[in-house]
Motif scaffolding. Structure first.
Motif, PDB file in Angstrom:
ATOM      1  N   SER A   1       0.695  -0.752  -0.227  1.00  0.00           N
ATOM      2  CA  SER A   1      -0.558   0.008   0.287  1.00  0.00           C
ATOM      3  C   SER A   1       0.695   1.421   0.033  1.00  0.00           C
ATOM      4  N   GLU A   2       1.683   1.392   0.939  1.00  0.00           N
ATOM      5  CA  GLU A   2       2.514   2.619   0.517  1.00  0.00           C
ATOM      6  C   GLU A   2       3.492   2.435  -0.416  1.00  0.00           C
ATOM      7  N   THR A   3       3.443   1.574  -0.980  1.00  0.00           N
ATOM      8  CA  THR A   3       4.931   1.558  -2.173  1.00  0.00           C
ATOM      9  C   THR A   3       3.755   2.190  -3.461  1.00  0.00           C
ATOM     10  N   TYR A   4       3.000   1.687  -3.654  1.00  0.00           N
ATOM     11  CA  TYR A   4       1.664   2.011  -4.634  1.00  0.00           C
ATOM     12  C   TYR A   4       1.915   3.630  -4.127  1.00  0.00           C
TER      13      TYR A   4
ATOM     14  N   ASN B   1      -8.748  -2.264 -11.359  1.00  0.00           N
ATOM     15  CA  ASN B   1      -8.509  -1.807 -10.213  1.00  0.00           C
ATOM     16  C   ASN B   1      -8.122  -3.543 -10.406  1.00  0.00           C
ATOM     17  N   ALA B   2      -8.459  -4.065 -11.192  1.00  0.00           N
ATOM     18  CA  ALA B   2      -7.879  -5.889 -10.402  1.00  0.00           C
ATOM     19  C   ALA B   2      -6.563  -5.908 -11.239  1.00  0.00           C
ATOM     20  N   LEU B   3      -5.743  -6.993 -10.457  1.00  0.00           N
ATOM     21  CA  LEU B   3      -4.747  -7.355 -10.801  1.00  0.00           C
ATOM     22  C   LEU B   3      -4.449  -9.063 -11.401  1.00  0.00           C
ATOM     23  N   ILE B   4      -5.011  -9.547 -11.965  1.00  0.00           N
ATOM     24  CA  ILE B   4      -5.110 -10.801 -12.064  1.00  0.00           C
ATOM     25  C   ILE B   4      -3.861 -11.099 -11.961  1.00  0.00           C
ATOM     26  N   CYS B   5      -3.339 -12.628 -11.220  1.00  0.00           N
ATOM     27  CA  CYS B   5      -1.221 -13.255 -10.927  1.00  0.00           C
ATOM     28  C   CYS B   5      -1.617 -14.299 -11.108  1.00  0.00           C
TER      29      CYS B   5
ATOM     30  N   ALA C   1       9.297   0.236 -19.168  1.00  0.00           N
ATOM     31  CA  ALA C   1      11.332  -0.204 -18.868  1.00  0.00           C
ATOM     32  C   ALA C   1      11.071   0.918 -17.048  1.00  0.00           C
ATOM     33  N   LEU C   2       9.522   1.626 -17.032  1.00  0.00           N
ATOM     34  CA  LEU C   2       9.456   2.538 -15.456  1.00  0.00           C
ATOM     35  C   LEU C   2       8.977   1.199 -14.840  1.00  0.00           C
ATOM     36  N   ALA C   3       7.730   0.356 -14.950  1.00  0.00           N
ATOM     37  CA  ALA C   3       7.457  -0.526 -14.307  1.00  0.00           C
ATOM     38  C   ALA C   3       9.016  -1.601 -13.550  1.00  0.00           C
ATOM     39  N   SER C   4      10.114  -1.636 -14.725  1.00  0.00           N
ATOM     40  CA  SER C   4      10.593  -2.438 -14.101  1.00  0.00           C
ATOM     41  C   SER C   4      12.258  -2.119 -13.400  1.00  0.00           C
ATOM     42  N   ALA C   5      12.038  -0.850 -13.877  1.00  0.00           N
ATOM     43  CA  ALA C   5      13.470  -0.020 -12.831  1.00  0.00           C
ATOM     44  C   ALA C   5      12.308   0.296 -10.978  1.00  0.00           C
ATOM     45  N   LEU C   6      11.175   0.809 -11.225  1.00  0.00           N
ATOM     46  CA  LEU C   6       9.709   0.595  -9.996  1.00  0.00           C
ATOM     47  C   LEU C   6       9.798  -0.342  -8.699  1.00  0.00           C
ATOM     48  N   GLY C   7       9.640  -1.421 -10.627  1.00  0.00           N
ATOM     49  CA  GLY C   7       8.420  -2.317  -9.485  1.00  0.00           C
ATOM     50  C   GLY C   7      10.140  -3.467  -8.929  1.00  0.00           C
ATOM     51  N   ASN C   8      11.014  -4.079  -9.935  1.00  0.00           N
ATOM     52  CA  ASN C   8      11.908  -4.692  -9.802  1.00  0.00           C
ATOM     53  C   ASN C   8      12.990  -4.189  -9.414  1.00  0.00           C
ATOM     54  N   GLY C   9      13.552  -2.878  -9.046  1.00  0.00           N
ATOM     55  CA  GLY C   9      14.786  -2.260  -8.906  1.00  0.00           C
ATOM     56  C   GLY C   9      13.862  -1.492  -7.407  1.00  0.00           C
ATOM     57  N   TRP C  10      13.240  -0.332  -7.605  1.00  0.00           N
ATOM     58  CA  TRP C  10      13.386   0.535  -6.254  1.00  0.00           C
ATOM     59  C   TRP C  10      12.334   0.038  -5.062  1.00  0.00           C
ATOM     60  N   ALA C  11      11.545  -0.621  -5.900  1.00  0.00           N
ATOM     61  CA  ALA C  11      10.631  -1.099  -4.846  1.00  0.00           C
ATOM     62  C   ALA C  11      11.099  -2.495  -4.086  1.00  0.00           C
ATOM     63  N   TYR C  12      11.896  -3.530  -4.640  1.00  0.00           N
ATOM     64  CA  TYR C  12      12.341  -4.588  -4.400  1.00  0.00           C
ATOM     65  C   TYR C  12      13.500  -4.306  -3.641  1.00  0.00           C
TER      66      TYR C  12
ATOM     67  N   LEU D   1       5.697 -11.036  -5.123  1.00  0.00           N
ATOM     68  CA  LEU D   1       5.877  -9.491  -4.596  1.00  0.00           C
ATOM     69  C   LEU D   1       6.531  -8.635  -5.980  1.00  0.00           C
ATOM     70  N   GLY D   2       7.225  -8.593  -6.968  1.00  0.00           N
ATOM     71  CA  GLY D   2       7.819  -8.051  -7.547  1.00  0.00           C
ATOM     72  C   GLY D   2       6.565  -7.902  -9.066  1.00  0.00           C
ATOM     73  N   ILE D   3       5.971  -9.166  -9.215  1.00  0.00           N
ATOM     74  CA  ILE D   3       4.817  -8.830 -10.295  1.00  0.00           C
ATOM     75  C   ILE D   3       4.705  -7.740  -9.798  1.00  0.00           C
ATOM     76  N   ILE D   4       3.754  -7.998  -8.548  1.00  0.00           N
ATOM     77  CA  ILE D   4       2.487  -7.451  -8.417  1.00  0.00           C
ATOM     78  C   ILE D   4       2.665  -5.352  -8.365  1.00  0.00           C
ATOM     79  N   ILE D   5       3.986  -5.710  -7.850  1.00  0.00           N
ATOM     80  CA  ILE D   5       4.340  -4.234  -7.517  1.00  0.00           C
ATOM     81  C   ILE D   5       4.430  -3.540  -9.674  1.00  0.00           C
ATOM     82  N   HIS D   6       5.071  -4.304  -9.784  1.00  0.00           N
ATOM     83  CA  HIS D   6       5.285  -3.995 -11.455  1.00  0.00           C
ATOM     84  C   HIS D   6       4.063  -3.444 -11.952  1.00  0.00           C
ATOM     85  N   GLU D   7       2.843  -4.531 -11.977  1.00  0.00           N
ATOM     86  CA  GLU D   7       1.833  -4.643 -12.768  1.00  0.00           C
ATOM     87  C   GLU D   7       1.820  -3.356 -12.361  1.00  0.00           C
ATOM     88  N   MET D   8       1.186  -3.013 -11.220  1.00  0.00           N
ATOM     89  CA  MET D   8       1.038  -1.819 -10.555  1.00  0.00           C
ATOM     90  C   MET D   8       1.204  -0.435 -11.544  1.00  0.00           C
TER      91      MET D   8
END
Length: 477
Positions: free
Chosen positions: A167-170, A208-212, A271-282, A226-233
């Motif tokens: 939630s905080e990351t989002y 508003n649904a992320l289907i994983c 690229a942004l989703a990867s830098a944020l989700g898999n980089g910064w958020a990780y 966790l990485g997939i969720i934030i990447h897709e967010m």
């Protein structure tokens, strides 16, 4: 497989540590999973190949199931709603199928789903879709649902421990994207099990649904999720930027004099989703950067790593994307990929396809087959090639244009020669022409084949060309 027709009550398993109105909700919904089961069994683009193989290995011998999937594959669910206020190079339309995914994610039964989609599809298609779900339900119950309840509960419990961090990351990332999100509208993480320990998973953002999909026989799968969720967010927040801000970003890219700007723009979202989700958020969650690749594509992964320092700086300081950020992104892309303006894999990331085939099954072949060879972010199709609607797009700037000529060949080549008199279009039968149109800063790829069955071979030839040189012609075996 012998079917015993019984009434099964669909239900939703939910873990919400902050009460009924929690912003982050983690769920598994059988109606949604059934819809995904049919989509995956039919091999639709974006579904898990590993899950498809599991289903096929288990049910390929069942004639009734094969008849069901054949019937489902013929349903026309590909309609769209235009959003005229948004830029052409962003999401200018909403696929009707997205509305089906959203309805399924909120439905508590197939009949409830049926009520939610009234008016979305033609009546006959609606009835056929609901019937397909009901026929598929016993198969799904026996093959997946009944066996996987403990695994579903386990991963939901594991991910629930991270709800506050998610939630905080989002909310921090939403500020970077300049996408305010009303937390009264929950963000729903919808999990469906794939009964394997390893393989290919997929994730879709629908409303508003992320289907994983998750590997339900892997006890540590939640870490990858966790990485997939934030990447897709991140994709959701990028897509939900206001029309005004989307136009600003597009203007910043368009106003750049760099020939790399339109190409960087096509890779910007991923690229942004990867830098944020898999980089910064990780890093926020695990206290260190993930040393592995962040995306299974060298261009997206490379661009994401190049962007990471400025992304980290902006998010940590509470800044949102601005013109300086965009200009820096273009410079980083050029530095990372100096041959990008002629590199096939990059040019194929965003394209307009023109075809003469108008049958839906043939159009599906044209679109589906290309994903076997290229990582495509955005794609539009216009048919037939010489229609007035298609010709309006011929002069679209900074877009790769792919022409698939499989009918009315000689007349179509002549029509293209007349429209592009400044280009040396010849394109003999069963060959590919590569041409650079300086007037529109676009690459033209013309595939001329005498049978649509040769299209896979044509895509294979194109895939094996590393750089698209102006004026080259390639034979299709």
């Amino acid at each position: 497989m012998k079917l015993i027709l019984t009434t099964v009550v669909a239900f939703v398993i939910t873990f919400q540590s902050y009460g009924q109105n929690s912003f982050i909700q983690i769920e598994s919904n059988k109606t949604l999973d059934l819809f995904n089961f049919l989509e995956t069994s039919s091999g639709h683009v974006g579904t898990s190949k590993s899950f498809q193989k599991y289903i096929s290995d288990s049910l390929s011998h069942d004639k009734e199931f094969n008849m069901l999937i054949d019937s489902y594959s013929k349903l026309r669910l590909h309609y769209s709603i235009e959003q005229q206020e948004f830029p052409d190079k962003r999401t200018a339309s909403i696929p009707i199928k997205n509305l089906l995914w959203i309805a399924a994610s909120n439905a508590n039964s197939i009949d409830d789903f049926s009520q939610r989609i009234i008016g979305t599809l033609p009546h006959k298609t609606h009835i056929q879709l609901v019937k397909a779900l009901k026929v598929a339900e016993p198969y799904y119950n026996d093959l997946i649902w009944k066996k996987e309840q403990d695994n579903i509960a386990r991963i939901q419990n594991q991910l629930s421990n991270y709800k506050e961090q998610i939630s905080e990351t989002y909310l921090k990332i939403s500020k970077f994207y300049n996408t305010p999100w009303n937390t009264d509208i929950p963000f729903k993480i919808m999990l469906y099990p794939i009964p394997l320990t390893a393989g290919n998973t997929t994730a879709y953002q629908k409303g508003n649904a992320l289907i994983c999909g998750f590997m339900s026989h892997n006890e540590n799968e939640y870490k990858a999720q966790l990485g997939i969720i934030i990447h897709e967010m991140c994709h959701l927040l990028y897509r939900e930027q206001s029309a005004e801000f989307q136009h600003k970003i597009e203007q910043w890219f368009t106003n750049s004099t760099s020939p790399y700007a339109p190409l960087a723009y096509t890779f910007f979202d991923e690229a942004l989703a990867s830098a944020l989700g898999n980089g910064w958020a990780y890093k926020q969650i695990h206290k260190s950067l993930d040393p592995k690749e962040w995306y299974n594509n060298k261009h997206i992964d490379g661009f994401a790593h190049a962007l990471y320092p400025i992304v980290e700086q902006y998010v940590n300081s509470g800044k949102n994307i601005d013109q300086y950020f965009v200009n820096t992104s273009i410079e980083l892309f050029e530095k990372k990929f100096p041959k990008a303006t002629v590199e096939t894999a990059i040019l194929m990331n965003s394209l307009v396809i023109y075809a003469n085939s108008e049958k839906e099954t043939e159009i599906d072949d044209i679109l589906d087959t290309i994903y076997n060879y290229f990582n495509i972010r955005s794609m539009w199709l216009s048919t037939p090639i010489l229609s007035d609607n298609s010709k309006k797009k011929f002069d679209k700037k900074e877009t790769t244009k792919l022409f698939v000529i499989d009918l009315d060949n000689a007349n179509t080549v002549k029509g293209l020669q007349e429209h592009f008199p400044h280009l040396k279009i010849q394109t003999p039968l069963n060959s590919i022409d590569i041409l650079k149109d300086e007037k529109t800063s676009s690459t033209l790829i013309i595939i001329n084949i005498d049978d649509l069955a040769k299209l896979n071979d044509a895509y294979k030839v194109l895939f094996n060309i590393t750089y698209l040189e102006n004026g080259m012609n390639y034979k299709i075996k």
